[in-house]
Write a protein that holds these residues in place. Structure first.
Motif, PDB file in Angstrom:
ATOM      1  N   GLN A 140      34.295  41.629  48.905  1.00 11.92           N
ATOM      2  CA  GLN A 140      34.561  42.101  47.531  1.00 11.92           C
ATOM      3  C   GLN A 140      33.740  41.314  46.511  1.00 11.92           C
ATOM      4  O   GLN A 140      33.497  41.778  45.405  1.00 11.92           O
ATOM      5  N   GLN A 141      33.326  40.104  46.898  1.00 13.52           N
ATOM      6  CA  GLN A 141      32.577  39.268  45.949  1.00 13.52           C
ATOM      7  C   GLN A 141      31.074  39.303  46.237  1.00 13.52           C
ATOM      8  O   GLN A 141      30.335  38.377  45.900  1.00 13.52           O
ATOM      9  N   HIS A 142      30.646  40.406  46.839  1.00 13.57           N
ATOM     10  CA  HIS A 142      29.248  40.557  47.232  1.00 13.57           C
ATOM     11  C   HIS A 142      28.283  40.347  46.061  1.00 13.57           C
ATOM     12  O   HIS A 142      27.234  39.714  46.208  1.00 13.57           O
ATOM     13  N   LEU A 143      28.663  40.875  44.879  1.00  4.93           N
ATOM     14  CA  LEU A 143      27.786  40.739  43.706  1.00  4.93           C
ATOM     15  C   LEU A 143      27.597  39.275  43.333  1.00  4.93           C
ATOM     16  O   LEU A 143      26.500  38.855  42.948  1.00  4.93           O
ATOM     17  N   ASN A 186      36.274  34.317  33.563  1.00 12.41           N
ATOM     18  CA  ASN A 186      37.626  34.103  33.029  1.00 12.41           C
ATOM     19  C   ASN A 186      37.816  34.653  31.607  1.00 12.41           C
ATOM     20  O   ASN A 186      37.640  35.840  31.400  1.00 12.41           O
ATOM     21  N   GLU A 187      38.123  33.767  30.617  1.00 15.21           N
ATOM     22  CA  GLU A 187      38.467  34.240  29.260  1.00 15.21           C
ATOM     23  C   GLU A 187      37.334  35.023  28.605  1.00 15.21           C
ATOM     24  O   GLU A 187      37.581  35.805  27.688  1.00 15.21           O
ATOM     25  N   ALA A 188      36.108  34.784  29.062  1.00 16.29           N
ATOM     26  CA  ALA A 188      34.983  35.486  28.442  1.00 16.29           C
ATOM     27  C   ALA A 188      35.031  36.988  28.758  1.00 16.29           C
ATOM     28  O   ALA A 188      34.474  37.800  28.015  1.00 16.29           O
ATOM     29  N   GLY A 237      39.609  36.117  41.697  1.00 11.90           N
ATOM     30  CA  GLY A 237      39.876  35.044  42.651  1.00 11.90           C
ATOM     31  C   GLY A 237      38.641  34.514  43.360  1.00 11.90           C
ATOM     32  O   GLY A 237      38.700  34.135  44.522  1.00 11.90           O
ATOM     33  N   THR A 238      37.507  34.479  42.674  1.00 14.12           N
ATOM     34  CA  THR A 238      36.322  33.876  43.292  1.00 14.12           C
ATOM     35  C   THR A 238      36.451  32.348  43.165  1.00 14.12           C
ATOM     36  O   THR A 238      37.315  31.858  42.441  1.00 14.12           O
ATOM     37  N   LYS A 294      34.895  30.547  41.422  1.00 18.64           N
ATOM     38  CA  LYS A 294      34.723  30.183  40.014  1.00 18.64           C
ATOM     39  C   LYS A 294      35.727  30.903  39.122  1.00 18.64           C
ATOM     40  O   LYS A 294      35.517  31.015  37.916  1.00 18.64           O
ATOM     41  N   GLY A 295      36.799  31.429  39.695  1.00 15.06           N
ATOM     42  CA  GLY A 295      37.777  32.198  38.921  1.00 15.06           C
ATOM     43  C   GLY A 295      37.393  33.671  38.901  1.00 15.06           C
ATOM     44  O   GLY A 295      36.722  34.156  39.811  1.00 15.06           O
ATOM     45  N   ASP A 296      37.821  34.382  37.840  1.00 15.44           N
ATOM     46  CA  ASP A 296      37.451  35.797  37.731  1.00 15.44           C
ATOM     47  C   ASP A 296      36.028  35.907  37.201  1.00 15.44           C
ATOM     48  O   ASP A 296      35.615  35.132  36.342  1.00 15.44           O
ATOM     49  N   ILE A 297      35.323  36.890  37.732  1.00 17.26           N
ATOM     50  CA  ILE A 297      33.936  37.096  37.299  1.00 17.26           C
ATOM     51  C   ILE A 297      33.688  38.578  37.075  1.00 17.26           C
ATOM     52  O   ILE A 297      34.177  39.418  37.843  1.00 17.26           O
ATOM     53  N   GLN A 298      32.969  38.890  36.006  1.00 17.12           N
ATOM     54  CA  GLN A 298      32.513  40.257  35.824  1.00 17.12           C
ATOM     55  C   GLN A 298      31.083  40.220  35.282  1.00 17.12           C
ATOM     56  O   GLN A 298      30.764  39.410  34.407  1.00 17.12           O
ATOM     57  N   HIS A 299      30.241  41.051  35.859  1.00 18.10           N
ATOM     58  CA  HIS A 299      28.841  41.059  35.438  1.00 18.10           C
ATOM     59  C   HIS A 299      28.619  42.055  34.307  1.00 18.10           C
ATOM     60  O   HIS A 299      29.199  43.136  34.308  1.00 18.10           O
TER      61      HIS A 299
END
Lengths: 289, 339
Positions: free
Chosen positions: A81-84, A167-169, A188-189, A191-196
């Motif tokens: 799921q964290q492939h990106l 995260n908060e960003a 849950g990576t 480094k926390g939550d991540i979105q590109h």
């Protein structure tokens, strides 16, 4: 040997061949990097490999092992799921360990009036988030991870890869930017939550336009708003720590960095919110001659 | 897609062969060369050819990068010289550091990792103490490993310098004590050649034997293309300067109980890189050579290792060569039970 699928990605001066055992993962990358230049000739600087940790892990609790032309022996695998994120880390690794045409600074950068603002600091300082925000508010986004300092000219070369929001960003930027510019939310990576987030089209189209560095900030999130001067020796040492290839470049790197420290004004900036930081930056920018 | 490392071998052997490469194949060749630690050697080999711009830039980077590697290796060698100044006896540089210190063709663009040195076995305690005094420390202080190294290996457990972060391997011979051939390190020390700065390198015949021991008699051929490229560079240069070289090499290899290995390396090097070797040497076991070439070229265009079964055979062989079966079983059992 299991089959691989790959996509060539061009970011600024560097080209990556990102190869993965998972076809679906490559098409997600293809889509998110859709408005970047197409690499027609398949000629790249680096290969990134994303493979199952063990052959059966392609299907059962699939996990992604990151390697490539340059690699670290102890990189932990990530769930599929964290492939990106794995692709992002693989590309970072190639730059950090393999790129020699610029001095790499672990810094974000934005441009206005042909001049570049750089922000560097530890993770959590907000440098990446600030660059993303400024990139939506009248500045040209140049990069959220690496600022590339030209060894001869002292100019900053953009490296505007996908912005890696943490995260908060994530909610903060979702308020500013339409949903179709975001990748999937990775929860849950390590480094926390991540979105590109895709940089604006204009930032990608001008990714070969250099800018002269005019200000370097050391932002620090979560403290009362304040600006401080820093001594040149402290700046220099902190930038050697923020550079991934300072040692590998030898004397060339030393010359480029001393010149940068001599020429570019620097401030340490504490702030409590994005709005506060932007106001401080606008004021500093107006005061530059 | 390139199916194995043959294009890399072709490019090293005959630089003109790259004119047939398409753009995508260049990317593949570069990945393979990086994976085999031959990118610097390849970059030097293809100097002066008309290459695509992006490829040229990559090779320019590789040349720069190896220039720095060279400087660092020489600096590290000098650090060891100063640390061991008061220890009586020769400090002999080995492998890549020796090649660049001696200005040999085999050192041009070569990757160099750790500093390898050879000292007399009876000087080991003093050498160890001097290095610890000068800032080196043990990499993995594990009692079993430590004891294993000291009883059965040809070198001390690895040490790393606490400030410069550079590793040093201190050898007292060139093969594990458990291996079948028993080389004569005393002779290597005796014949070692002094460089201007007080460090030593092995005599050409010994240097060649060590290169061979490293690739043929102690390992699973991982990195074999690079090690045989070393061999090619060494024997080509030495035999050009000394018509007796092959004969002397044969005698010395016999003394080190490595003659079979040296001849085999020569055959492989000849087959891979077209090395000129004595005619009567070029006879070998065809099946064995083909299997070995199959192993050596096991890499695809993404830079991945392929041919798992072949590699496994050579992996088992490497352990077999390194120690007798019962000892191997005990060793693997201890390693297996450890957390």
């Amino acid at each position: 040997m299991s089959a691989m699928h790959h996509i060539d990605i061009e970011v600024g001066p560097a080209r990556f061949r990102v190869a993965s055992a998972w076809r679906q993962a490559v098409s997600t990358l293809d889509q998110l990097y859709g408005h970047y230049p197409r690499v027609e000739d398949d000629l790249v600087d680096f290969t990134v490999r994303l493979e199952p940790e063990k052959p059966w892990r392609k299907f059962i609790r699939p996990s992604v092992h990151i390697s490539g032309d340059f690699w670290l022996p102890d990189a932990a695998p990530l769930p599929l799921q964290q492939h990106l994120l794995a692709a992002e880390m693989g590309m970072n690794l190639q730059m950090a360990l393999g790129w020699r045409r610029h001095l790499l600074l672990h810094a974000s950068s934005v441009e206005k009036d042909g001049k570049a603002l750089l922000m560097t600091g530890l993770s959590g300082s907000g440098k990446s988030t600030l660059s993303a925000m400024l990139g939506e508010n009248g500045w040209r986004f140049m990069g959220d991870e690496f600022a590339l300092l030209c060894l001869d000219s002292g100019m900053i070369q953009p490296f505007p890869r996908l912005i890696s929001l943490k995260n908060e960003a994530i909610p903060a930027m979702n308020e500013l930017v339409p949903a179709d510019r975001f990748g999937p939310l990775l929860q849950g990576t390590p480094k926390g939550d991540i979105q590109h987030l895709q940089p604006q089209q204009a930032a990608v189209e001008t990714m070969d336009v250099l800018a002269k560095p005019a200000l370097l900030l050391f932002p620090r999130f979560g403290h009362d708003g304040a600006l401080r001067n820093m001594g040149k020796s402290e700046i220099f040492v902190r930038l050697t720590q923020a550079s991934t290839n300072y040692v590998a470049l030898g004397e060339t790197g030393f010359r480029a960095l001393t010149r940068f420290v001599d020429e570019v004004p620097v401030k340490a900036m504490d702030y409590q919110s994005g709005d506060e930081a932007q106001a401080m930056i606008d004021k500093l920018w107006a005061e530059l001659r | 897609m390139i199916k194995d490392a043959t294009p890399l071998i072709d490019a090293l052997r005959d630089p003109q062969s790259v004119s047939a490469l398409g753009d995508g194949q260049w990317s593949e060749l570069i990945s393979i060369a990086r994976a085999e630690s031959l990118i610097g050697s390849l970059a030097h080999r293809l100097r002066g050819l008309d290459l695509p711009d992006r490829v040229q830039a990559i090779f320019d980077d590789a040349i720069d990068s190896h220039e720095l590697v060279r400087t660092q290796a020489l600096w590290e060698a000098d650090c060891s010289r100063r640390a061991l100044f008061y220890v009586e006896g020769k400090t002999v540089l080995m492998k890549g550091t020796a090649y660049v210190a001696a200005g040999l063709a085999a050192g041009v663009g070569r990757s160099i990792g750790d500093l390898d040195i050879l000292v007399a076995k009876d000087k080991l305690p003093l050498v160890e103490e001097a290095l610890l005094d000068a800032g080196w420390e043990w990499v993995k202080p594990d009692p079993y490993d430590d004891q294993y190294y000291r009883e059965h290996m040809h070198e001390l457990p690895p040490m790393i310098h606490r400030e410069r972060d550079q590793m040093i391997d201190v050898h007292h011979t060139i093969l594990p004590l458990t291996a079948k051939p028993m080389p004569d390190p005393q002779k290597m020390l005796e014949d070692a050649v002094e460089l201007a700065d007080g460090l030593f390198i092995m005599a050409p015949v010994d240097m060649t034997c060590h290169c061979v021991a490293h690739v043929m008699a102690d390992g699973d051929f991982a990195g074999g293309l690079r090690n045989l490229w070393d061999f090619h560079g060494l024997v080509t240069e030495f035999s050009a300067h000394n018509v007796q070289f092959w004969q002397q090499l044969e005698q010395r290899a016999q003394r080190h109980q490595l003659l079979q290995h040296v001849r085999w390396a020569a055959v492989l090097s000849h087959q891979l890189y077209g090395t000129a070797i004595p005619e009567q040497w070029s006879v070998g076991s065809k099946i064995r050579d083909r299997l070995t070439l199959h192993r050596l070229t096991a890499r695809d265009g993404y830079g991945r290792e392929t041919r798992k079964l072949t590699r496994l055979i050579f992996y088992i062989r490497s352990h077999w060569l390194r120690m007798p079966p019962m000892m191997l079983a005990k060793h693997l059992w201890t390693k297996f039970r450890r957390p």
